[in-house]
Write an enzyme that holds these catalytic residues in place. Structure first.
Site, PDB file in Angstrom:
ATOM      1  N   THR A  40      -9.528 103.863  71.700  1.00  0.00           N
ATOM      2  CA  THR A  40      -9.552 105.250  72.159  1.00  0.00           C
ATOM      3  C   THR A  40      -9.204 105.239  73.640  1.00  0.00           C
ATOM      4  O   THR A  40      -9.436 104.248  74.336  1.00  0.00           O
ATOM      5  CB  THR A  40     -10.916 105.925  71.872  1.00  0.00           C
ATOM      6  OG1 THR A  40     -10.920 107.245  72.422  1.00  0.00           O
ATOM      7  CG2 THR A  40     -12.084 105.153  72.447  1.00  0.00           C
ATOM      8  N   GLY A  95      -3.340 107.282  74.834  1.00  0.00           N
ATOM      9  CA  GLY A  95      -2.444 106.706  73.828  1.00  0.00           C
ATOM     10  C   GLY A  95      -1.181 106.128  74.415  1.00  0.00           C
ATOM     11  O   GLY A  95      -0.713 105.059  73.997  1.00  0.00           O
ATOM     12  N   THR A 131     -11.302 110.110  70.505  1.00  0.00           N
ATOM     13  CA  THR A 131     -10.854 109.847  69.139  1.00  0.00           C
ATOM     14  C   THR A 131     -11.973 109.164  68.387  1.00  0.00           C
ATOM     15  O   THR A 131     -12.623 108.273  68.938  1.00  0.00           O
ATOM     16  CB  THR A 131      -9.638 108.899  69.166  1.00  0.00           C
ATOM     17  OG1 THR A 131      -8.547 109.598  69.746  1.00  0.00           O
ATOM     18  CG2 THR A 131      -9.268 108.405  67.786  1.00  0.00           C
TER      19      THR A 131
END
Ligand code: SD4
Length: 296
Positions: free
Chosen positions: A202, A205, A151
């Site tokens: 990052t 999640g 990310t």
């Protein structure tokens, strides 16, 4: 001490340079952060963010983004949105709303088009081929699903002490339709408070959210910890908590910056790269390897 910008992963190098030059020329953090992220979103070479991001398990590209302005605590978030060129701009637009600040799927797309944001088919031939290759690797057990994903997250502070944090991602490889990770979730993927600083995360999640890791990092800085110490404590504590309670922890990486432009980064992974530029310096790539910060 003065302005500064810090971004996750090496893919953010060009974007961070762009953001740094905006800040250097007296520009503001909202522009620096969004331009830095747009650079990554618009580059089809990066298969984990924006245009050319990897699709979900059905082959559809669903994107997530978050944006927070630390002056007002205004935050905007979008998830599982399709066909919008720059999800970070959509998130920024949402942060300017009083209500409806977190929109997903079709509603997010409708809102973006009403706001005049550009529509684009975000699937490229490259990412479609990469997706097919990885699906095959997964079926041959050479790769597990949910591996290999990055990310882009950026924190910047400008000469006016405004702190902005934002993220953009195509999320986990092989994710289910509608799945959201930490990246569009305030406090997990990103957090900014101009009285203190900002942080972005990052990694996996599903685990990052369990520790509200970005908020926790900012909270530690607010308690008086230097950014490097805050990042280390936040990552180590969450890693330990998850390992104690669940037997293992997913990847957890954090970068942060305080309102004075001092920065920190930490990761529980074998290698995590990030890019930093502070007043008076050139943008530089660093990595965390074996829990140490190393300049590349
Ligand atoms: C997610 N945190 O969707 C993102 C993916 C990521 O490095 O950052 N990967 O869970």
């Amino acid at each position: 001490m003065g302005w500064g910008i810090i971004s996750t992963w090496e893919m953010a190098h060009e974007g961070t340079k762009k953001g740094a030059s905006i800040l250097k020329n007296g520009g503001k953090a909202p522009e620096a952060v969004t331009e830095a992220i747009k650079e990554v979103e618009n580059n089809p070479e990066y298969v984990s963010v924006g245009f050319g991001g990897l699709p979900n398990e059905n082959g559809d590209v669903e994107l997530d983004a978050g944006y927070m302005n630390g002056d007002t605590l205004s935050a905007g978030m979008t998830g599982a949105v399709k066909n919008i060129k720059n999800p970070v701009i959509l998130a920024k637009n949402l942060s300017e709303e009083r209500f409806n600040i977190f929109l997903t799927g079709k509603g997010a797309e409708k809102y973006a088009l009403e706001k005049g944001l550009e529509k684009r088919n975000m699937l490229t031939e490259k990412s479609e081929n990469e997706y097919k290759r990885r699906v095959e690797d997964v079926s041959k057990k050479l790769l597990s699903p949910y591996e290999g994903h990055d990310t882009v997250g950026v924190v910047a502070v400008d000469n006016f002490s405004t702190v902005i944090a934002a993220t953009s991602t195509s999320g986990l490889f092989m994710k289910k339709e509608g799945r959201l990770g930490d990246s569009p979730v305030i406090g997990s993927g990103f957090y900014a408070d101009s009285d203190t600083g900002g942080a972005v995360a990052t990694g996996l999640g599903e685990d990052l959210m369990k520790g509200c890791i970005s908020y926790e990092t900012v909270r530690l800085m607010k308690e008086g910890k230097k950014p490097q110490e805050a990042a280390e404590i936040a990552v180590k504590n969450l890693d330990k908590k998850l390992t104690d309670k669940r037997g293992k922890s997913g990847d957890i990486s954090v970068v942060c910056m305080n309102r004075y432009g001092e920065w920190g980064a930490f990761s529980n992974t074998r290698e995590f790269k990030f890019v930093v530029c502070c007043e008076g310096k050139e943008p530089e790539i660093y990595k965390i390897e074996d829990y140490k910060v190393i300049k590349i």
